[in-house]
Design a protein around this motif. Sequence first.
Motif, PDB file in Angstrom:
ATOM      1  N   MET A   1       0.849  -1.193   0.000  1.00 24.86           N
ATOM      2  CA  MET A   1       0.000   0.000   0.000  1.00 24.86           C
ATOM      3  C   MET A   1       0.884   1.243   0.000  1.00 24.86           C
ATOM      4  N   LYS A   2       0.590   2.181  -0.854  1.00 24.09           N
ATOM      5  CA  LYS A   2       1.353   3.417  -0.959  1.00 24.09           C
ATOM      6  C   LYS A   2       0.981   4.357   0.194  1.00 24.09           C
ATOM      7  N   THR A   3       1.995   4.964   0.833  1.00 15.81           N
ATOM      8  CA  THR A   3       1.754   5.886   1.939  1.00 15.81           C
ATOM      9  C   THR A   3       1.158   7.183   1.418  1.00 15.81           C
ATOM     10  N   GLN A   4       0.025   7.567   2.010  1.00 18.12           N
ATOM     11  CA  GLN A   4      -0.559   8.862   1.684  1.00 18.12           C
ATOM     12  C   GLN A   4       0.281   9.920   2.389  1.00 18.12           C
ATOM     13  N   LYS A   5       0.622  10.984   1.684  1.00 21.97           N
ATOM     14  CA  LYS A   5       1.494  12.024   2.227  1.00 21.97           C
ATOM     15  C   LYS A   5       0.729  13.316   2.468  1.00 21.97           C
ATOM     16  N   PHE A   6       1.368  14.186   3.236  1.00 21.17           N
ATOM     17  CA  PHE A   6       0.855  15.539   3.367  1.00 21.17           C
ATOM     18  C   PHE A   6       0.919  16.209   2.002  1.00 21.17           C
ATOM     19  N   GLN A   7       0.206  17.314   1.844  1.00 22.60           N
ATOM     20  CA  GLN A   7       0.239  18.078   0.601  1.00 22.60           C
ATOM     21  C   GLN A   7       1.672  18.570   0.353  1.00 22.60           C
ATOM     22  N   PRO A   8       2.095  18.655  -0.914  1.00 21.57           N
ATOM     23  CA  PRO A   8       3.455  19.116  -1.200  1.00 21.57           C
ATOM     24  C   PRO A   8       3.786  20.464  -0.546  1.00 21.57           C
ATOM     25  N   VAL A   9       2.814  21.382  -0.497  1.00 22.15           N
ATOM     26  CA  VAL A   9       3.071  22.685   0.131  1.00 22.15           C
ATOM     27  C   VAL A   9       3.336  22.514   1.629  1.00 22.15           C
ATOM     28  N   GLN A  10       2.639  21.569   2.280  1.00 20.41           N
ATOM     29  CA  GLN A  10       2.868  21.323   3.702  1.00 20.41           C
ATOM     30  C   GLN A  10       4.261  20.753   3.941  1.00 20.41           C
ATOM     31  N   ILE A  11       4.663  19.824   3.083  1.00 18.33           N
ATOM     32  CA  ILE A  11       5.988  19.223   3.209  1.00 18.33           C
ATOM     33  C   ILE A  11       7.063  20.285   2.993  1.00 18.33           C
ATOM     34  N   ALA A  12       6.902  21.098   1.961  1.00 18.53           N
ATOM     35  CA  ALA A  12       7.883  22.149   1.667  1.00 18.53           C
ATOM     36  C   ALA A  12       7.971  23.146   2.813  1.00 18.53           C
ATOM     37  N   LEU A  13       6.833  23.581   3.335  1.00 17.40           N
ATOM     38  CA  LEU A  13       6.832  24.520   4.455  1.00 17.40           C
ATOM     39  C   LEU A  13       7.491  23.909   5.685  1.00 17.40           C
ATOM     40  N   HIS A  14       7.174  22.656   5.984  1.00 19.16           N
ATOM     41  CA  HIS A  14       7.753  21.975   7.150  1.00 19.16           C
ATOM     42  C   HIS A  14       9.278  22.012   7.102  1.00 19.16           C
ATOM     43  N   TRP A  15       9.845  21.572   5.980  1.00 24.26           N
ATOM     44  CA  TRP A  15      11.311  21.460   5.894  1.00 24.26           C
ATOM     45  C   TRP A  15      11.977  22.821   5.724  1.00 24.26           C
ATOM     46  N   PHE A  16      11.320  23.756   5.044  1.00 22.41           N
ATOM     47  CA  PHE A  16      11.897  25.097   4.911  1.00 22.41           C
ATOM     48  C   PHE A  16      11.912  25.807   6.261  1.00 22.41           C
ATOM     49  N   ILE A  17      10.827  25.692   7.016  1.00 19.50           N
ATOM     50  CA  ILE A  17      10.778  26.294   8.355  1.00 19.50           C
ATOM     51  C   ILE A  17      11.837  25.649   9.240  1.00 19.50           C
ATOM     52  N   PHE A  18      11.996  24.344   9.140  1.00 22.58           N
ATOM     53  CA  PHE A  18      13.031  23.646   9.903  1.00 22.58           C
ATOM     54  C   PHE A  18      14.409  24.245   9.615  1.00 22.58           C
ATOM     55  N   LEU A  19      14.735  24.465   8.344  1.00 25.29           N
ATOM     56  CA  LEU A  19      16.025  25.068   7.981  1.00 25.29           C
ATOM     57  C   LEU A  19      16.141  26.499   8.511  1.00 25.29           C
ATOM     58  N   LEU A  20      15.064  27.256   8.425  1.00 19.74           N
ATOM     59  CA  LEU A  20      15.085  28.624   8.957  1.00 19.74           C
ATOM     60  C   LEU A  20      15.312  28.637  10.470  1.00 19.74           C
ATOM     61  N   VAL A  21      14.692  27.700  11.181  1.00 15.65           N
ATOM     62  CA  VAL A  21      14.875  27.628  12.633  1.00 15.65           C
ATOM     63  C   VAL A  21      16.337  27.328  12.961  1.00 15.65           C
ATOM     64  N   ILE A  22      16.972  26.477  12.168  1.00 13.88           N
ATOM     65  CA  ILE A  22      18.403  26.213  12.371  1.00 13.88           C
ATOM     66  C   ILE A  22      19.204  27.496  12.186  1.00 13.88           C
ATOM     67  N   VAL A  23      18.904  28.252  11.149  1.00 12.44           N
ATOM     68  CA  VAL A  23      19.613  29.518  10.897  1.00 12.44           C
ATOM     69  C   VAL A  23      19.379  30.495  12.050  1.00 12.44           C
TER      70      VAL A  23
END
Length: 177
Positions: A1-23
């Motif tokens: 069964m293929k894993t249903q994922k969050f919307q691409p915009v949610q995934i992009a925001l999650h990881w971009f915010i993560f990088l910003l928090v590191i900065v």
Amino acid sequence: MKTQKFQPVQIALHWFIFLLVIVVYVSALLRDNADEPLRSLLSGLHYSCGIAVGILMIVRLAVRIKHRAPAIIPKPSPMITGLSHLVHLIIFVIFILLPVLGFSIKYLNGYDWSLLGIPMPVSAAPDEDLAYSIQNIHEIIANTGYFIIGLHAAAALAHHYFWKDNTLLRMMPRKRD
């Protein structure tokens, strides 16, 4: 069964915010021991990325309200689900609140400052004591936030490796076809 994922915009925001928090975190750590002009550059980076985190967290919250989270398979216990919701709520509150506090500190200090080259408002009646108090609260909440992010990451890994569900996979970027 293929894993249903969050919307691409949610995934992009999650990881971009993560990088910003590191900065934001690294710039705050490094600026304390830096000499000018590096200190000013790191401070500007801290303020700009911090404000960006706050704005993007609001966008992320709006997207999250519009799009339901994909199901976790197998379904975790109600206690795990409740703890997950609590941690996510805390993360949203912290990373929206921190930029508001940071902005308040700069405003109350009464010194001219800019954000991305745009002059920001300052109080006509500066209150450095209040700014200092808010600074202490800002630091406590920020340190708590980094701890909560650590718990969040540890929980994602526990879901993946211990409980063997799809929690982590739902937020991973899609593979290119």
